[in-house]
Enzyme design. Structure first.
Site, PDB file in Angstrom:
ATOM      1  N   GLU A 135      -7.375  -5.239   4.805  1.00  0.00           N
ATOM      2  CA  GLU A 135      -7.311  -5.024   3.354  1.00  0.00           C
ATOM      3  C   GLU A 135      -6.103  -5.747   2.755  1.00  0.00           C
ATOM      4  O   GLU A 135      -6.156  -6.238   1.636  1.00  0.00           O
ATOM      5  CB  GLU A 135      -7.237  -3.530   3.053  1.00  0.00           C
ATOM      6  CG  GLU A 135      -8.569  -2.849   3.331  1.00  0.00           C
ATOM      7  CD  GLU A 135      -8.477  -1.351   3.466  1.00  0.00           C
ATOM      8  OE1 GLU A 135      -8.915  -0.647   2.561  1.00  0.00           O
ATOM      9  OE2 GLU A 135      -7.960  -0.878   4.502  1.00  0.00           O
ATOM     10  N   ARG A 183     -12.730  15.220   7.134  1.00  0.00           N
ATOM     11  CA  ARG A 183     -13.540  15.512   5.939  1.00  0.00           C
ATOM     12  C   ARG A 183     -14.979  15.774   6.349  1.00  0.00           C
ATOM     13  O   ARG A 183     -15.487  15.129   7.267  1.00  0.00           O
ATOM     14  CB  ARG A 183     -13.515  14.330   4.964  1.00  0.00           C
ATOM     15  CG  ARG A 183     -12.145  14.064   4.385  1.00  0.00           C
ATOM     16  CD  ARG A 183     -12.220  12.915   3.385  1.00  0.00           C
ATOM     17  NE  ARG A 183     -10.956  12.229   3.322  1.00  0.00           N
ATOM     18  CZ  ARG A 183     -10.813  10.911   3.200  1.00  0.00           C
ATOM     19  NH1 ARG A 183     -11.878  10.130   3.118  1.00  0.00           N
ATOM     20  NH2 ARG A 183      -9.629  10.373   3.164  1.00  0.00           N
ATOM     21  N   ARG A 196      -2.434  -2.039  -3.610  1.00  0.00           N
ATOM     22  CA  ARG A 196      -3.678  -1.310  -3.430  1.00  0.00           C
ATOM     23  C   ARG A 196      -3.648  -0.112  -4.386  1.00  0.00           C
ATOM     24  O   ARG A 196      -2.686   0.658  -4.381  1.00  0.00           O
ATOM     25  CB  ARG A 196      -3.761  -0.823  -1.985  1.00  0.00           C
ATOM     26  CG  ARG A 196      -5.005  -0.057  -1.721  1.00  0.00           C
ATOM     27  CD  ARG A 196      -5.043   0.439  -0.305  1.00  0.00           C
ATOM     28  NE  ARG A 196      -6.318   1.080  -0.076  1.00  0.00           N
ATOM     29  CZ  ARG A 196      -6.587   1.783   1.003  1.00  0.00           C
ATOM     30  NH1 ARG A 196      -5.705   1.911   1.955  1.00  0.00           N
ATOM     31  NH2 ARG A 196      -7.761   2.344   1.146  1.00  0.00           N
ATOM     32  N   HIS A 200     -13.174   2.273  -0.242  1.00  0.00           N
ATOM     33  CA  HIS A 200     -13.120   1.274   0.846  1.00  0.00           C
ATOM     34  C   HIS A 200     -13.690  -0.070   0.399  1.00  0.00           C
ATOM     35  O   HIS A 200     -14.086  -0.887   1.232  1.00  0.00           O
ATOM     36  CB  HIS A 200     -13.943   1.707   2.090  1.00  0.00           C
ATOM     37  CG  HIS A 200     -13.336   2.827   2.885  1.00  0.00           C
ATOM     38  ND1 HIS A 200     -14.106   3.717   3.586  1.00  0.00           N
ATOM     39  CD2 HIS A 200     -12.054   3.180   3.102  1.00  0.00           C
ATOM     40  CE1 HIS A 200     -13.321   4.590   4.206  1.00  0.00           C
ATOM     41  NE2 HIS A 200     -12.068   4.278   3.921  1.00  0.00           N
ATOM     42  N   ASN A 205       0.867  -1.173   0.000  1.00  0.00           N
ATOM     43  CA  ASN A 205       0.000   0.000   0.000  1.00  0.00           C
ATOM     44  C   ASN A 205       0.905   1.225   0.000  1.00  0.00           C
ATOM     45  O   ASN A 205       1.464   1.570   1.037  1.00  0.00           O
ATOM     46  CB  ASN A 205      -0.889  -0.045   1.250  1.00  0.00           C
ATOM     47  CG  ASN A 205      -1.898   1.084   1.279  1.00  0.00           C
ATOM     48  OD1 ASN A 205      -1.865   1.981   0.441  1.00  0.00           O
ATOM     49  ND2 ASN A 205      -2.795   1.040   2.249  1.00  0.00           N
TER      50      ASN A 205
END
Ligand code: AMP
Length: 394
Positions: free
Chosen positions: A382, A241, A91, A180, A9
């Site tokens: 993940e 956010r 990823r 996601h 990643n």
């Protein structure tokens, strides 16, 4: 026979890795390069089941990080030779409409990921740096791209088209993509396994609540609806956010304060959410503590956060026509019993009731009694999902 597979990643100044032995899904070593390109030196830390260490390295680039990583794996005997590495999974943030599943990486895929950089300027280019760095050092090793957006490519048109003039979708690919995806798919599959019912037979609402947060409704093993949008800014309130707001606020602010687009982007991505409302922190742990001490804005931030989660769960229940499973995952979802509790308050009308004790202990099944809908806390992984995708392509 066991095969060794790496999940990567790469971020703008970091590169995270996990080396697995598959198919037994055994994690051999995981680690992280940080401060890449920010100074002359970068840091490297790693962890195995019985060892943990951190070093500073005298170089600082993604290529040097990959070089160092491979030497480290050989020196520490995680690999006997580079040929022992059967595949590397990367990823990748944005797969646009090109990629609805993980895919082996060749020149054509690289060109598409590059083309999609316009939709994910902060992520796709750095994901590519990681891919190219591995290709340089291991030109014959299988490399697979695993996209954050791919799982959501099954959404129907009515979910992904925004009520804007259609020409913007046609000409500029403006639509909901969702993110996601790897995490939602992984925890949903895990939940199905724990419940003992095939994934495809369950209606699932998955809440990935971390610093970034999104919810996904899953039916027939497919993503039907999700809260992030054209970018990861949409939907729930997040650490920094804003999530969904009235879009006219932005031109209004821009005009009033003479802000540039860049400044507006900083406000909505980095200065809003839990941090913006609380004016204290983007970390839910700080806010839970301060709220319990009576700090109004900390409580308000958590109230907004949990209210958005609740509204989204209830809305998705309607869209799915009921649901069998509710999942909480990621930093907040896995660890914060109080946020799970507050998010579920009022959802008794959907037969959601948490067992206080199980919830507080972060147990796997946290619903009251043993009835449906099941409510589960599932740690996301993940990297393991990426390793599984590579395994499937071998
Ligand atoms: P993530 O983006 O998934 O790494 O999640 C990060 C967020 O999870 C942090 O900002 C915290 O708010 C939250 N978090 C992490 N660990 C805990 C914990 N032990 N208890 C409560 N919240 C936590």
């Amino acid at each position: 026979m066991s095969k060794k597979i790496m999940a990567i990643n790469s971020g703008s100044s970091s590169l995270k890795f996990q080396l697995f032995s598959m198919p037994e899904e055994k994690l051999l070593v995981k680690g992280l390069f940080e401060r890449i390109g920010l100074a002359k030196e970068m840091t490297f830390s790693y962890q195995t089941s019985d060892e943990k260490a951190e070093h500073t390295l005298p170089h600082s680039s993604h290529e040097k990080a990959v070089d160092y990583l491979l030497h480290f794996l050989l020196e520490k005997k995680f690999l006997s030779s580079l040929e022992e590495l059967s595949g590397v999974g990367h990823r990748v943030a944005h797969g646009g409409e090109y990629f609805s599943q993980a895919t082996p990486i060749h020149a054509e895929e690289i060109a598409k990921i590059e083309e999609l950089s316009i939709l994910a300027p902060l992520h796709n280019p750095v994901n590519l740096i990681g891919i190219r760095a591995f290709q340089t050092v291991l030109p014959n090793c299988l490399q697979v791209a695993v996209f954050d957006t791919a799982f959501h490519q099954t959404m129907a048109e009515k979910e992904y088209i925004y009520p804007l003039p259609m020409k913007y979708y046609r000409d500029y690919h403006i639509r909901k993509y969702g993110f996601h995806g790897t995490s939602h798919q992984y925890v949903a599959m895990q939940a199905a396994e724990k419940i003992g019912v095939p994934f495809e037979e369950l209606k699932i609402i998955s809440c990935h609540l971390g610093n970034g947060a999104s919810i996904c409704g899953i039916k027939d093993g497919k993503s039907v609806i999700t809260s992030m949008g054209f970018t990861p800014l949409a939907g729930l309130m997040m650490g920094t956010r804003c999530g969904d707001i009235d879009p006219s606020i932005l031109p209004y602010l821009q005009e009033k304060l003479h802000l540039t687009t860049k400044q507006i982007n900083v406000i909505i991505n980095e200065e809003s959410g839990l941090l913006g409302v609380s004016e204290l922190s983007n970390d839910s742990r700080d806010l839970v503590r301060q709220a319990s001490e009576g700090v109004h804005q900390a409580k308000l931030a958590l109230d907004i956060f949990t209210s958005r989660v609740r509204q989204t769960i209830a809305g998705y229940a309607g869209e799915l026509g009921g649901f069998d499973v509710l999942i909480f995952t990621a930093g907040i979802g896995e660890n914060s019993s109080i946020i799970r509790q507050k998010s579920c308050e009022g959802l008794e009308c959907l037969s959601i009731e948490l067992d206080q004790e199980k919830n507080q202990k972060n147990e796997c099944f946290i619903q009251k009694n043993n009835g449906k809908p099941y409510v589960l806390v599932i740690p996301t992984n993940e990297e393991l999902m990426i390793a599984r995708e590579v395994s499937a392509h071998l």
